[in-house]
Scaffold this active site. Structure first.
Site, short mmCIF file in Angstrom:
data_model
loop_
_atom_site.label_atom_id
_atom_site.label_comp_id
_atom_site.label_asym_id
_atom_site.label_seq_id
_atom_site.Cartn_x
_atom_site.Cartn_y
_atom_site.Cartn_z
N ASP A 21 20.48 42.43 89.74
CA ASP A 21 21.92 42.23 89.77
C ASP A 21 22.16 40.82 89.24
O ASP A 21 22.44 39.91 89.99
CB ASP A 21 22.40 42.36 91.22
CG ASP A 21 23.86 41.99 91.39
OD1 ASP A 21 24.61 42.04 90.41
OD2 ASP A 21 24.24 41.61 92.51
N ALA A 66 12.10 33.96 88.81
CA ALA A 66 11.90 35.33 89.29
C ALA A 66 10.60 35.90 88.72
O ALA A 66 9.87 36.61 89.41
CB ALA A 66 13.09 36.19 88.88
N GLN A 92 28.76 47.36 92.76
CA GLN A 92 27.73 47.15 93.80
C GLN A 92 27.22 48.49 94.34
O GLN A 92 26.04 48.63 94.60
CB GLN A 92 28.28 46.34 94.98
CG GLN A 92 29.28 45.29 94.60
CD GLN A 92 28.71 43.89 94.53
OE1 GLN A 92 27.55 43.71 94.18
NE2 GLN A 92 29.52 42.91 94.86
N TYR A 118 35.41 43.70 84.40
CA TYR A 118 34.31 43.27 83.52
C TYR A 118 34.77 43.46 82.07
O TYR A 118 35.61 44.32 81.79
CB TYR A 118 33.04 44.08 83.78
CG TYR A 118 32.29 43.67 85.04
CD1 TYR A 118 32.52 42.44 85.65
CD2 TYR A 118 31.33 44.50 85.61
CE1 TYR A 118 31.84 42.07 86.79
CE2 TYR A 118 30.63 44.13 86.76
CZ TYR A 118 30.89 42.91 87.34
OH TYR A 118 30.21 42.54 88.46
N GLU A 159 17.26 34.83 94.47
CA GLU A 159 18.50 34.33 93.85
C GLU A 159 18.26 32.90 93.42
O GLU A 159 17.62 32.13 94.14
CB GLU A 159 19.65 34.45 94.86
CG GLU A 159 20.89 33.61 94.59
CD GLU A 159 21.65 33.99 93.32
OE1 GLU A 159 21.98 35.16 93.13
OE2 GLU A 159 21.89 33.07 92.49
N ASP A 203 25.85 36.97 95.95
CA ASP A 203 27.12 37.19 96.64
C ASP A 203 26.96 38.15 97.81
O ASP A 203 27.83 38.23 98.68
CB ASP A 203 28.15 37.75 95.66
CG ASP A 203 27.66 39.04 95.05
OD1 ASP A 203 27.93 40.10 95.64
OD2 ASP A 203 26.98 39.00 94.02
N1 AAT Z 1 27.02 41.10 92.44
C1 AAT Z 1 27.86 40.35 91.60
C2 AAT Z 1 27.51 40.46 90.22
C3 AAT Z 1 26.72 39.66 89.51
S1 AAT Z 1 26.06 38.33 90.31
C4 AAT Z 1 24.80 37.60 89.35
C5 AAT Z 1 23.91 36.66 90.20
O1 AAT Z 1 22.70 36.43 89.47
C6 AAT Z 1 24.49 35.27 90.52
O2 AAT Z 1 24.45 35.09 91.90
C7 AAT Z 1 23.55 34.29 89.76
O3 AAT Z 1 23.41 33.06 90.43
C8 AAT Z 1 22.25 35.09 89.75
N2 AAT Z 1 21.26 34.71 88.73
C9 AAT Z 1 21.46 34.37 87.44
N3 AAT Z 1 20.29 34.09 86.83
C10 AAT Z 1 19.31 34.27 87.74
C11 AAT Z 1 17.87 34.14 87.72
N4 AAT Z 1 17.21 33.75 86.61
N5 AAT Z 1 17.17 34.42 88.85
C12 AAT Z 1 17.82 34.81 89.97
N6 AAT Z 1 19.17 34.94 90.05
C13 AAT Z 1 19.90 34.67 88.96
C14 AAT Z 1 26.50 40.00 88.07
C15 AAT Z 1 27.76 40.33 87.34
C16 AAT Z 1 27.54 40.90 85.98
C17 AAT Z 1 28.67 40.54 85.04
C18 AAT Z 1 28.72 41.42 83.85
N7 AAT Z 1 29.54 40.86 82.80
#
Ligand code: AAT
Length: 281
Positions: A148, A130, A54, A217, A98, A78
């Protein structure tokens, strides 16, 4: 997920288990990494090492431009990235796009990471994605966009395709920056090559790859693609906007656990195999 290897965390207690319209959502207490958020069986963050991901995904772009004001986050429900962006006192607006409200609610309840963040929430959905949100955004609105998002399976698939990057470039001001989660150099060299190649075509400023160590990860590392649009040049390798540990009133902010200017510069050093395999680096 990857043939011939596995990574395990010991579960002490399951705190939440549910299914949203988009994915399976799980939060558990682990014995060695604190609480863990898992989506569709994939670890998204743990309390112990979330700082690496983050802090880097937020400060690599925001410390590379002077005085960022308007920032958009895609994904990140998150709240950890919102928390990091909020440390920048120059930032006036944070929008977050999100897809899954359950991630936001469950994180606010179990991970407490939404505290101390100021933001405007835009819910995307499979009806308003998005990409569609970005298409309706006035051109040049944002100084920085941070993607993210989860791995490009399921809801996040559209977030690695060319139209998405084109709408991002349009929504950024001249000399604005994108930081996009870009997987592991050990496991996803082809995906990285595709992303870099799309970004080279789309962003007329600079395009770079950076990485950080995140033990939970897959393969223990995660990468980021950093791009800037044409305009005032951005030198990602030498940050111009170091993040202060002390606010205007002289109070120490909650300390950064991972990011500093040395880590920033070091993140762009790449191993030979990656430079060779991703010919664009
Ligand atoms: N910060 C924590 C790490 C993440 S969170 C990924 C976020 O992306 C989730 O909350 C999910 O609901 C959101 N998400 C997924 N697809 C979309 C979309 N099309 N539009 C908006 N939000 C979306 C990522 C961790 C990476 C892991 C690496 N292996």
């Amino acid at each position: 997920m990857y043939a011939g290897e596995a990574h395990s965390l010991e579960v002490e207690e399951i705190l939440y288990e549910g299914k949203s319209d988009y994915q399976e959502v799980l939060v558990f207490q682990s014995s060695s990494y604190g609480k863990v958020l898992v989506l569709d069986g994939i670890v998204q963050l743990t309390e112990k090492d979330e700082c690496a991901y983050q802090e880097m995904i937020a400060h690599l772009p925001l410390c590379s431009i002077p005085s960022p004001k308007a920032v958009l986050v895609v994904g990140g429900g998150d709240g950890g990235v919102l928390r990091e962006i909020s440390r920048h006192t120059s930032v006036e607006t944070i929008d977050i796009c999100e897809i899954d409200k359950m991630v936001i609610d469950v994180s606010a309840t179990y991970l407490h990471s939404m505290h101390n963040s100021r933001y405007r929430l835009i819910m995307t959905s499979l009806i308003q994605t998005a990409v569609e949100f970005l298409q309706r955004t006035p051109a040049g609105k944002y100084d920085a966009i941070i993607v993210d998002s989860s791995d490009p399976v399921g809801p996040a698939l559209e977030l690695v395709e060319k139209p998405f990057f084109e709408t991002i470039a349009r929504a950024l001001r001249p000399g604005g920056v994108l930081c996009n989660m870009a997987e592991s150099m050990w496991l996803h060299t082809h995906l990285i090559e595709d992303m870099i190649s799309i970004c080279r075509e789309t962003f007329k400023g600079s395009v770079h790859y950076a990485w950080a160590s995140v033990p939970t990860y897959p393969s223990g590392v995660i990468g980021f693609v950093l791009c800037s649009t044409e305009g005032p040049g951005v030198d990602f390798l030498n940050p111009v906007n170091p993040i202060e540990e002390v606010d205007g009133a002289g109070n120490h902010k909650r300390e950064l656990r991972f990011y500093n200017s040395e880590m920033h510069r070091a993140a762009f050093a790449l191993p030979n195999f990656l430079k060779r395999e991703v010919s664009l680096l």
